[in-house]
Write an enzyme that holds these catalytic residues in place. Sequence first.
Site, PDB file in Angstrom:
ATOM      1  N   ARG A 124     -20.752  -2.527 -23.864  1.00  0.00           N
ATOM      2  CA  ARG A 124     -21.898  -3.391 -24.113  1.00  0.00           C
ATOM      3  C   ARG A 124     -23.148  -2.534 -24.261  1.00  0.00           C
ATOM      4  NH1 ARG A 124     -23.297  -5.612 -19.989  1.00  0.00           N
ATOM      5  NH2 ARG A 124     -21.564  -5.017 -18.640  1.00  0.00           N
ATOM      6  N   TYR A 152     -17.286  -4.890 -30.222  1.00  0.00           N
ATOM      7  CA  TYR A 152     -16.744  -4.620 -28.898  1.00  0.00           C
ATOM      8  C   TYR A 152     -16.957  -5.742 -27.881  1.00  0.00           C
ATOM      9  CZ  TYR A 152     -15.117  -2.359 -24.820  1.00  0.00           C
ATOM     10  OH  TYR A 152     -14.386  -2.084 -23.703  1.00  0.00           O
ATOM     11  N   GLY A 153     -15.934  -6.054 -27.157  1.00  0.00           N
ATOM     12  CA  GLY A 153     -15.949  -6.893 -25.939  1.00  0.00           C
ATOM     13  C   GLY A 153     -17.126  -7.832 -25.818  1.00  0.00           C
ATOM     14  N   GLY A 154     -17.907  -7.605 -24.785  1.00  0.00           N
ATOM     15  CA  GLY A 154     -18.999  -8.502 -24.443  1.00  0.00           C
ATOM     16  C   GLY A 154     -20.055  -8.635 -25.533  1.00  0.00           C
ATOM     17  N   LYS A 167     -19.656 -13.059 -22.121  1.00  0.00           N
ATOM     18  CA  LYS A 167     -20.950 -12.838 -21.469  1.00  0.00           C
ATOM     19  C   LYS A 167     -22.063 -13.654 -22.133  1.00  0.00           C
ATOM     20  CE  LYS A 167     -18.888  -9.586 -19.086  1.00  0.00           C
ATOM     21  NZ  LYS A 167     -18.579  -9.608 -17.676  1.00  0.00           N
ATOM     22  N   HIS A 174     -21.236 -14.298 -12.411  1.00  0.00           N
ATOM     23  CA  HIS A 174     -20.370 -13.164 -12.778  1.00  0.00           C
ATOM     24  C   HIS A 174     -19.440 -12.877 -11.594  1.00  0.00           C
ATOM     25  CE1 HIS A 174     -20.273  -8.716 -14.301  1.00  0.00           C
ATOM     26  NE2 HIS A 174     -19.270  -9.412 -14.786  1.00  0.00           N
ATOM     27  N   SER A 218     -19.911  -4.884 -13.578  1.00  0.00           N
ATOM     28  CA  SER A 218     -18.800  -4.558 -14.473  1.00  0.00           C
ATOM     29  C   SER A 218     -18.150  -3.243 -14.057  1.00  0.00           C
ATOM     30  CB  SER A 218     -19.302  -4.423 -15.911  1.00  0.00           C
ATOM     31  OG  SER A 218     -19.877  -5.630 -16.339  1.00  0.00           O
ATOM     32  N   CYS A 277     -16.276  -2.483 -11.454  1.00  0.00           N
ATOM     33  CA  CYS A 277     -16.282  -2.148 -10.030  1.00  0.00           C
ATOM     34  C   CYS A 277     -15.051  -2.716  -9.326  1.00  0.00           C
ATOM     35  CB  CYS A 277     -17.541  -2.669  -9.342  1.00  0.00           C
ATOM     36  SG  CYS A 277     -19.015  -1.730  -9.735  1.00  0.00           S
ATOM     37  N   THR A 303     -11.186  -7.186 -11.294  1.00  0.00           N
ATOM     38  CA  THR A 303      -9.830  -7.576 -11.691  1.00  0.00           C
ATOM     39  C   THR A 303      -8.822  -7.124 -10.639  1.00  0.00           C
ATOM     40  OG1 THR A 303     -10.552  -7.336 -13.974  1.00  0.00           O
ATOM     41  CG2 THR A 303      -8.186  -7.540 -13.604  1.00  0.00           C
ATOM     42  N   ASP A 312     -13.526 -12.672 -13.675  1.00  0.00           N
ATOM     43  CA  ASP A 312     -14.828 -12.202 -14.170  1.00  0.00           C
ATOM     44  C   ASP A 312     -15.946 -13.241 -14.076  1.00  0.00           C
ATOM     45  OD1 ASP A 312     -16.368 -10.084 -15.348  1.00  0.00           O
ATOM     46  OD2 ASP A 312     -16.267 -11.079 -17.286  1.00  0.00           O
ATOM     47  N   ARG A 365      -9.894  -1.064 -22.615  1.00  0.00           N
ATOM     48  CA  ARG A 365      -9.605  -2.387 -22.047  1.00  0.00           C
ATOM     49  C   ARG A 365      -8.252  -2.915 -22.482  1.00  0.00           C
ATOM     50  NH1 ARG A 365     -13.948  -4.927 -18.786  1.00  0.00           N
ATOM     51  NH2 ARG A 365     -15.550  -3.338 -18.873  1.00  0.00           N
ATOM     52  N   ARG A 420     -20.886  -0.572  -5.920  1.00  0.00           N
ATOM     53  CA  ARG A 420     -20.502   0.797  -5.568  1.00  0.00           C
ATOM     54  C   ARG A 420     -21.671   1.431  -4.856  1.00  0.00           C
ATOM     55  NH1 ARG A 420     -16.473   3.464  -8.691  1.00  0.00           N
ATOM     56  NH2 ARG A 420     -15.571   1.892 -10.061  1.00  0.00           N
ATOM     57  N   TYR A 461      -8.049  -1.168  -2.754  1.00  0.00           N
ATOM     58  CA  TYR A 461      -6.916  -1.868  -3.395  1.00  0.00           C
ATOM     59  C   TYR A 461      -6.276  -2.883  -2.439  1.00  0.00           C
ATOM     60  CZ  TYR A 461      -7.864   1.640  -6.876  1.00  0.00           C
ATOM     61  OH  TYR A 461      -8.504   2.412  -7.801  1.00  0.00           O
ATOM     62  N   GLY A 462      -4.956  -2.826  -2.268  1.00  0.00           N
ATOM     63  CA  GLY A 462      -4.265  -3.839  -1.462  1.00  0.00           C
ATOM     64  C   GLY A 462      -4.723  -3.903  -0.017  1.00  0.00           C
TER      65      GLY A 462
END
Length: 580
Positions: free
Chosen positions: A63, A191-193, A200, A220, A242, A244, A247, A269, A360, A391, A484-485
């Site tokens: 983006r 591209y994407g967004g 978005k 978001h 985005s 971070c 998903t 998302d 992606r 983050r 993660y898990g």
Amino acid sequence: METWVDQAARLTKPDKVVFCDGSEAENNVILHEMLKHADSFRLNEKTYPNCYLHRSSPSDVARTEHLTFICTPDKDDVGPTNNWMDPGAAKIKVGALLDGAMRGRTMYVVPYIMGPANSPISKVGLEVTDSPYVVANMRIMARIGKVATDRLGNSADFVPGLHSLGDLDPLRRYIVHFPEERLIWSVGSGYGGNALLGKKCFALRIASYMARQQGWMAEHMLILGLESPGGKVTYMAAAFPSACGKTNLAMMVSALESQGYKVWTVGDDIAWMRIASDGYLHAINPEAGFFGVAPGTGMNTNPNVMRALNRNTIFTNVGVTSEDEPWWEGIGGGPPEGLVTWRGEKWDLSKGPAAHPNARYTVPAQQSPCISPNWEAPEGVPISAIIFGGRRGRLAPLVYESFDWQHGVFVGATMASETTAATTGDVGIMRRDPMAMLPFCGYDMADYFRHWLEMGKRIPKPPKIFHVNWFRRGANGKFLWPGYGENVRVLKWILERVEGRGEARETEIGYVPKKSALTLDGLHIAREALNELFRVDADDWEIDLADSREFFAKFGPRLPAELREEHQKLARRLERSIPA
Ligand code: SAT
Ligand code: MN
């Protein structure tokens, strides 16, 4: 609808106009068109049936926030964090770029629904585009074609979006939004967004504007359900900037599955949320697929998505093996012999990563093995907790709970995160990103904060608000938390807090779990690491307060007094805690 399409065609002058019905047969034609271009390939038919690789232009891989504008008559209405253009001026400037932009091309007309087809919360959009790649992606990310035209009927209640690849030159690229007209124009990017206008542009920028007018929320946020032993599912929504790990969190394989804690995905998302008759804030996922970051995704980090990616998936800017299989850093194992980079060159060490860091996958949500049985529930799912995060190498502890809604809004409004590859620009720079909406709020963020405060007063059973930070680093620069898990351990504590259990100690910034309150069995983590993860460093927070004060100052008098008040209250609590 026809009138609008006619106008778009008169401006862009395509050779041909195709109305999409969303059928399988039509999809085959569109994929065939996509494959005619040198930038798209079919992947291995045996191991990746119906999967495609698309390479975007090297200057069109993320983006572009500096080319994204909100166009309102009064400049003050977009606030200090959005780029503004006068609507009339934007129509002239971007209109000139769109004029004749589809000459020699086909214009695809894609009616789509954001949200489940039968949900009262869902909304209809209409994207016209000259990119078959965009159509193929929209087909995964939204419910397109006949379902949408049926839902719309004769109504004019849809959000139109005009997209053209233009010449893909970043100097002639604009993504402009007209919130008052509920209109989107995008030119110069595939591209994407920037190009999938339902995501978005509509579901966040235009929808956030509508949501404020109509008393709901467009956020978001991922949506997940945490199942506890006994089978009860508690739903949570979480906002992270985005790239971070939204998903990965939404699709996590729980480290506590043997104890009966399992995670179900509703969305990864975006959340559209309304107050329902049961008094809860209910959320739907307006999307139908996941447009996730590929690098770093592997069987050890997100096995659920890996199991979904071997069919009916479009990969963008990943590498490709000599077997025509997609490849990226973190997929597992080293670079195979004969690897080709996202730019289409033979890979060697000098080429850097084979996949672009913002590469992606676009995959239908229902292919995910952990998709919630309620992911298309028309009434949405009741949200018990809202989680903010970013983050942050320092400062924020692993998790804390806000004192109340107003304090929670302050926590969201002062969120900050290191920048990622999801947007063009430097990576790793700390920036304020309130509620992870900085690039996606369709109006003045000061008014957006006020809308949050108002919503809090109106929700009879408001979600509790938390903040998490998976990214805190130790003195050696290494991450302290495995992530993660294992993040389910934090979700479990959040669930317990929602249920009035879960032990916490009150700190200056909010409630932090007592170390004994976090389930840690089976996890090897050093005591010092734990201490550091839960440490609230008053000096660091003082520094952060100075920074957020500066950030708040940008909004001038429009900033709600409640947020200044929360800022002062935190300052006072910190003062008291620092020994003179
Ligand atoms: O490119 S998108 O905006 O669709 C993805 C993201 O940045 O979150
Ligand atoms: Mn996102």
